[in-house]
Scaffold this motif. Structure first.
Motif, PDB file in Angstrom:
ATOM      1  N   MET A   1     -23.776  31.242 -16.649  1.00 37.13           N
ATOM      2  CA  MET A   1     -23.939  29.933 -17.468  1.00 37.13           C
ATOM      3  C   MET A   1     -24.798  28.691 -16.848  1.00 37.13           C
ATOM      4  SD  MET A   1     -21.058  27.413 -18.588  1.00 37.13           S
ATOM      5  CE  MET A   1     -20.764  26.614 -17.062  1.00 37.13           C
ATOM      6  N   LEU A   2     -24.287  28.739 -15.267  1.00 33.96           N
ATOM      7  CA  LEU A   2     -25.010  27.419 -14.366  1.00 33.96           C
ATOM      8  C   LEU A   2     -26.382  27.964 -14.267  1.00 33.96           C
ATOM      9  CD1 LEU A   2     -21.931  27.138 -12.014  1.00 33.96           C
ATOM     10  CD2 LEU A   2     -22.505  25.537 -13.694  1.00 33.96           C
ATOM     11  N   HIS A   3     -26.682  29.067 -14.190  1.00 30.71           N
ATOM     12  CA  HIS A   3     -28.215  29.314 -13.975  1.00 30.71           C
ATOM     13  C   HIS A   3     -28.862  29.255 -15.052  1.00 30.71           C
ATOM     14  CE1 HIS A   3     -31.483  32.137 -13.846  1.00 30.71           C
ATOM     15  NE2 HIS A   3     -31.374  31.904 -12.385  1.00 30.71           N
ATOM     16  N   PHE A   4     -28.390  29.414 -16.237  1.00 32.69           N
ATOM     17  CA  PHE A   4     -28.985  29.097 -17.464  1.00 32.69           C
ATOM     18  C   PHE A   4     -29.496  27.691 -17.665  1.00 32.69           C
ATOM     19  CE2 PHE A   4     -28.709  27.761 -22.042  1.00 32.69           C
ATOM     20  CZ  PHE A   4     -29.690  28.613 -22.629  1.00 32.69           C
TER      21      PHE A   4
ATOM     22  N   ARG B   1     -40.933  30.163 -24.383  1.00 33.43           N
ATOM     23  CA  ARG B   1     -41.081  30.495 -23.141  1.00 33.43           C
ATOM     24  C   ARG B   1     -39.958  31.316 -22.534  1.00 33.43           C
ATOM     25  NH1 ARG B   1     -40.895  24.349 -20.350  1.00 33.43           N
ATOM     26  NH2 ARG B   1     -42.932  23.824 -21.040  1.00 33.43           N
ATOM     27  N   HIS B   2     -39.011  31.344 -23.371  1.00 35.18           N
ATOM     28  CA  HIS B   2     -37.913  32.251 -22.728  1.00 35.18           C
ATOM     29  C   HIS B   2     -37.251  32.921 -23.921  1.00 35.18           C
ATOM     30  CE1 HIS B   2     -37.816  30.414 -18.899  1.00 35.18           C
ATOM     31  NE2 HIS B   2     -37.785  29.290 -19.438  1.00 35.18           N
ATOM     32  N   PRO B   3     -37.986  33.818 -24.757  1.00 40.33           N
ATOM     33  CA  PRO B   3     -37.651  34.176 -26.207  1.00 40.33           C
ATOM     34  C   PRO B   3     -36.247  35.218 -25.917  1.00 40.33           C
ATOM     35  CG  PRO B   3     -39.619  35.638 -25.328  1.00 40.33           C
ATOM     36  CD  PRO B   3     -39.212  34.196 -24.545  1.00 40.33           C
ATOM     37  N   GLU B   4     -36.100  35.822 -24.922  1.00 37.46           N
ATOM     38  CA  GLU B   4     -35.063  36.375 -24.570  1.00 37.46           C
ATOM     39  C   GLU B   4     -33.431  35.645 -24.701  1.00 37.46           C
ATOM     40  OE1 GLU B   4     -35.966  35.469 -20.432  1.00 37.46           O
ATOM     41  OE2 GLU B   4     -37.107  35.578 -22.510  1.00 37.46           O
ATOM     42  N   HIS B   5     -33.927  34.365 -24.558  1.00 35.73           N
ATOM     43  CA  HIS B   5     -32.619  33.382 -24.659  1.00 35.73           C
ATOM     44  C   HIS B   5     -32.861  32.626 -26.064  1.00 35.73           C
ATOM     45  CE1 HIS B   5     -30.920  34.217 -20.561  1.00 35.73           C
ATOM     46  NE2 HIS B   5     -32.247  33.981 -20.016  1.00 35.73           N
ATOM     47  N   GLN B   6     -33.285  32.971 -27.002  1.00 38.01           N
ATOM     48  CA  GLN B   6     -33.299  32.384 -28.231  1.00 38.01           C
ATOM     49  C   GLN B   6     -32.201  31.710 -28.796  1.00 38.01           C
ATOM     50  OE1 GLN B   6     -35.779  34.047 -31.199  1.00 38.01           O
ATOM     51  NE2 GLN B   6     -35.209  32.535 -32.770  1.00 38.01           N
ATOM     52  N   GLU B   7     -30.935  32.738 -29.009  1.00 37.14           N
ATOM     53  CA  GLU B   7     -29.937  32.178 -29.514  1.00 37.14           C
ATOM     54  C   GLU B   7     -29.266  31.010 -28.680  1.00 37.14           C
ATOM     55  OE1 GLU B   7     -25.858  34.289 -31.415  1.00 37.14           O
ATOM     56  OE2 GLU B   7     -27.541  35.416 -30.968  1.00 37.14           O
ATOM     57  N   ARG B   8     -29.332  31.523 -27.402  1.00 37.24           N
ATOM     58  CA  ARG B   8     -28.578  30.502 -26.776  1.00 37.24           C
ATOM     59  C   ARG B   8     -29.233  29.217 -26.443  1.00 37.24           C
ATOM     60  NH1 ARG B   8     -27.861  35.171 -21.856  1.00 37.24           N
ATOM     61  NH2 ARG B   8     -25.749  35.886 -22.568  1.00 37.24           N
ATOM     62  N   ILE B   9     -30.620  29.187 -26.500  1.00 45.72           N
ATOM     63  CA  ILE B   9     -31.519  27.765 -26.539  1.00 45.72           C
ATOM     64  C   ILE B   9     -31.012  27.052 -27.824  1.00 45.72           C
ATOM     65  CG2 ILE B   9     -33.524  26.924 -26.620  1.00 45.72           C
ATOM     66  CD1 ILE B   9     -34.376  29.369 -24.571  1.00 45.72           C
ATOM     67  N   GLU B  10     -31.094  27.790 -28.861  1.00 42.55           N
ATOM     68  CA  GLU B  10     -30.891  27.177 -30.172  1.00 42.55           C
ATOM     69  C   GLU B  10     -29.372  26.592 -30.468  1.00 42.55           C
ATOM     70  OE1 GLU B  10     -31.938  30.090 -32.904  1.00 42.55           O
ATOM     71  OE2 GLU B  10     -34.041  29.644 -32.999  1.00 42.55           O
ATOM     72  N   ALA B  11     -28.638  26.996 -29.479  1.00 40.36           N
ATOM     73  CA  ALA B  11     -27.237  26.587 -29.441  1.00 40.36           C
ATOM     74  C   ALA B  11     -27.190  25.025 -29.063  1.00 40.36           C
ATOM     75  CB  ALA B  11     -26.394  27.396 -28.777  1.00 40.36           C
TER      76      ALA B  11
END
Length: 201
Positions: free
Chosen positions: A32-35, A64-74
């Motif tokens: 989480m902290l890394h994100f 830039r980071h499609p692998e994190h889409q759901e987390r970014i949108e949150a």
């Protein structure tokens, strides 16, 4: 003579922290902290504080980071889950200042214009201020001197008659450079003592 008290809001009066949301999303604290340090960074969030639309910011990061889409949108989709409530000790100080009738009370906050209405609905004490200057609305932010000047000129505040309170030392130093007596907020108890030293409480 002090006539004006200027408050920051986040981490001074309102407990806002992305960790509250992302601890529900990540199983590992380190992950989480890394994100939050490398993807949804404070620097990225500050651009929204300065007026960039939330959708544009989200789409930029997802590209830039499609692998994190759901987390970014949150981040903004579940933004309300980052609000931890009022910092009651500081709210008590604000109430005491308001009830004294001696000071004009203002807020100078780095906050997205799109998320600030959520806070306004949740925290009644925001109505106690004589004026609130929101960075996202002004498309400017702390620590830039132009943002402080917006409040000073709009409400006819003379720097020598004001006290500014902020948890971010960078913002405190910027205010001091403009001749505003400033308090680095660390806790409601320390703030109360600092205001007593100035004869405000």
């Amino acid at each position: 003579m002090i006539k004006f008290i200027i408050f920051d809001l986040g981490a001074v009066l309102i407990d806002w922290n992305p960790h509250y949301l992302y601890r529900k999303i990540f199983d590992e604290e380190e992950e989480m902290l890394h994100f939050l340090e490398n993807i949804c960074t404070p620097e990225w969030n500050e651009e929204q504080d300065a007026g960039r639309p939330l959708q544009e910011a989200t789409e930029l990061l997802v590209a830039r980071h499609p692998e994190h889409q759901e987390r970014i949108e949150a981040f903004y989709g579940r933004w309300h889950e980052m609000l931890g409530g009022a910092i009651e000790g500081t709210v008590d100080i604000l109430r005491e200042l308001k009830e004294s009738g001696k000071y004009n009370l203002y807020a100078l906050t780095n906050w997205s214009a799109e998320t600030f209405p959520i806070a306004q609905e949740q925290f009644d004490f925001l109505n106690w201020f004589d004026g609130i200057v929101v960075s996202g609305t002004e498309k400017d932010r702390k620590p830039f001197s132009s943002f402080y000047h917006t409040l000073l000129s709009r409400y006819d505040v003379h720097p020598s008659e004001a006290v500014f309170i902020d948890d971010n030392l960078r913002n405190v130093k910027a205010a001091e450079q403009l001749g505003i007596d400033s308090i680095h907020f660390t806790s409601p108890e320390a703030l109360k003592e600092a205001l007593k030293e100035r004869g405000v409480l």
